[in-house]
Design a protein around this motif. Structure first.
Motif, PDB file in Angstrom:
ATOM      1  N   LEU A   1       0.901  -1.089  -0.160  1.00 13.73           N
ATOM      2  CA  LEU A   1       0.142  -0.121   0.014  1.00 13.73           C
ATOM      3  C   LEU A   1       0.984   1.387  -0.045  1.00 13.73           C
ATOM      4  O   LEU A   1       1.994   1.240   0.647  1.00 13.73           O
ATOM      5  CB  LEU A   1      -0.782   0.034   1.128  1.00 13.73           C
ATOM      6  CG  LEU A   1      -1.796  -1.268   1.410  1.00 13.73           C
ATOM      7  CD1 LEU A   1      -2.710  -1.031   2.667  1.00 13.73           C
ATOM      8  CD2 LEU A   1      -2.795  -1.207   0.131  1.00 13.73           C
ATOM      9  N   VAL A   2       0.491   2.344  -0.814  1.00 14.80           N
ATOM     10  CA  VAL A   2       1.188   3.521  -0.779  1.00 14.80           C
ATOM     11  C   VAL A   2       1.464   4.105   0.772  1.00 14.80           C
ATOM     12  O   VAL A   2       0.214   4.058   1.334  1.00 14.80           O
ATOM     13  CB  VAL A   2       0.595   4.511  -1.920  1.00 14.80           C
ATOM     14  CG1 VAL A   2       0.574   4.021  -3.176  1.00 14.80           C
ATOM     15  CG2 VAL A   2      -0.827   4.856  -1.700  1.00 14.80           C
ATOM     16  N   GLY A   3       2.139   4.781   0.686  1.00 18.13           N
ATOM     17  CA  GLY A   3       2.332   5.490   2.242  1.00 18.13           C
ATOM     18  C   GLY A   3       2.813   4.583   3.432  1.00 18.13           C
ATOM     19  O   GLY A   3       2.557   4.964   4.317  1.00 18.13           O
ATOM     20  N   ARG A   4       2.840   3.208   3.087  1.00 11.37           N
ATOM     21  CA  ARG A   4       3.206   2.287   4.169  1.00 11.37           C
ATOM     22  C   ARG A   4       4.538   1.419   3.979  1.00 11.37           C
ATOM     23  O   ARG A   4       4.582   1.238   2.865  1.00 11.37           O
ATOM     24  CB  ARG A   4       2.117   1.339   4.019  1.00 11.37           C
ATOM     25  CG  ARG A   4       0.747   1.906   4.747  1.00 11.37           C
ATOM     26  CD  ARG A   4      -0.098   1.171   5.378  1.00 11.37           C
ATOM     27  NE  ARG A   4       0.313   0.321   6.455  1.00 11.37           N
ATOM     28  CZ  ARG A   4      -0.258  -0.371   7.383  1.00 11.37           C
ATOM     29  NH1 ARG A   4      -1.570  -0.522   6.946  1.00 11.37           N
ATOM     30  NH2 ARG A   4       0.239  -0.798   8.250  1.00 11.37           N
ATOM     31  N   ASP A   5       5.345   1.628   4.918  1.00 12.43           N
ATOM     32  CA  ASP A   5       6.434   0.720   4.575  1.00 12.43           C
ATOM     33  C   ASP A   5       6.336  -0.726   5.037  1.00 12.43           C
ATOM     34  O   ASP A   5       7.423  -1.529   5.339  1.00 12.43           O
ATOM     35  CB  ASP A   5       7.779   1.354   5.460  1.00 12.43           C
ATOM     36  CG  ASP A   5       7.558   1.842   6.778  1.00 12.43           C
ATOM     37  OD1 ASP A   5       6.547   1.383   7.130  1.00 12.43           O
ATOM     38  OD2 ASP A   5       8.638   2.190   7.376  1.00 12.43           O
ATOM     39  N   TRP A   6       5.261  -1.180   5.464  1.00 11.19           N
ATOM     40  CA  TRP A   6       5.073  -2.397   5.848  1.00 11.19           C
ATOM     41  C   TRP A   6       3.973  -3.107   5.014  1.00 11.19           C
ATOM     42  O   TRP A   6       3.167  -2.503   4.463  1.00 11.19           O
ATOM     43  CB  TRP A   6       4.461  -2.791   7.472  1.00 11.19           C
ATOM     44  CG  TRP A   6       5.348  -2.349   8.291  1.00 11.19           C
ATOM     45  CD1 TRP A   6       5.451  -1.112   9.038  1.00 11.19           C
ATOM     46  CD2 TRP A   6       5.904  -3.394   9.098  1.00 11.19           C
ATOM     47  NE1 TRP A   6       6.649  -1.321   9.950  1.00 11.19           N
ATOM     48  CE2 TRP A   6       6.679  -2.564  10.195  1.00 11.19           C
ATOM     49  CE3 TRP A   6       6.251  -4.653   8.899  1.00 11.19           C
ATOM     50  CZ2 TRP A   6       7.543  -3.342  11.139  1.00 11.19           C
ATOM     51  CZ3 TRP A   6       6.992  -5.388   9.995  1.00 11.19           C
ATOM     52  CH2 TRP A   6       7.790  -4.565  10.827  1.00 11.19           C
TER      53      TRP A   6
END
Length: 135
Positions: A41-46
């Motif tokens: 998902l965009v904006g997530r680093d997980w």
């Protein structure tokens, strides 16, 4: 602290196929796996995960005493696994729904030895009928 007497022993396990106690079964294993869809998902680093389809599989084994599994063929049946120990907090029953053998053992014997029968199977759902609840 754990009361060792409450640890459940498989000695008192029972398997029922379509309501009939299978006295010759001495091992039953069943588990469920779930497919997880990995999502970025965009904006997530997980990475995150979405649940997908489930798959139930197991194996029952014991002594050969009848031709029941051969006669059943690949028709579906339900299994109820009952795990009970007189010293435990209670008993557990799990219903395995729409079980179907993966293979049927037609012959497997040696002179002078007990005949063992093993049936791997899949199932299409489960229900926890009686849970064990600690005090």
């Amino acid at each position: 602290m754990l009361d060792a007497s409450r640890v459940i022993m498989g000695t008192y396990g029972q398997a029922y196929i379509d309501g009939v106690w299978q006295t010759h079964i001495n091992k039953l294993e069943a588990s469920v796996e779930i497919e997880k869809k990995e999502l970025n998902l965009v904006g997530r680093d997980w990475k995150v995960h979405k649940n997908g389809a489930k798959k139930g599989s197991g194996t029952m084994s014991g002594y050969k005493v009848t031709s029941d599994m051969i006669q059943r063929g690949f028709s579906k049946f339900d299994i109820i696994s009952k795990l009970d120990d007189p010293e435990s907090f209670g008993h557990e029953r799990v219903r395995l729904i729409n079980c179907m053998p993966d293979k049927i053992q037609l012959a497997n014997w040696s002179a002078g030895e007990e005949v063992q029968e093993e049936t791997p199977f899949t199932f299409e759902g489960y229900e926890l009928v009686d849970p064990i609840v600690g005090n």
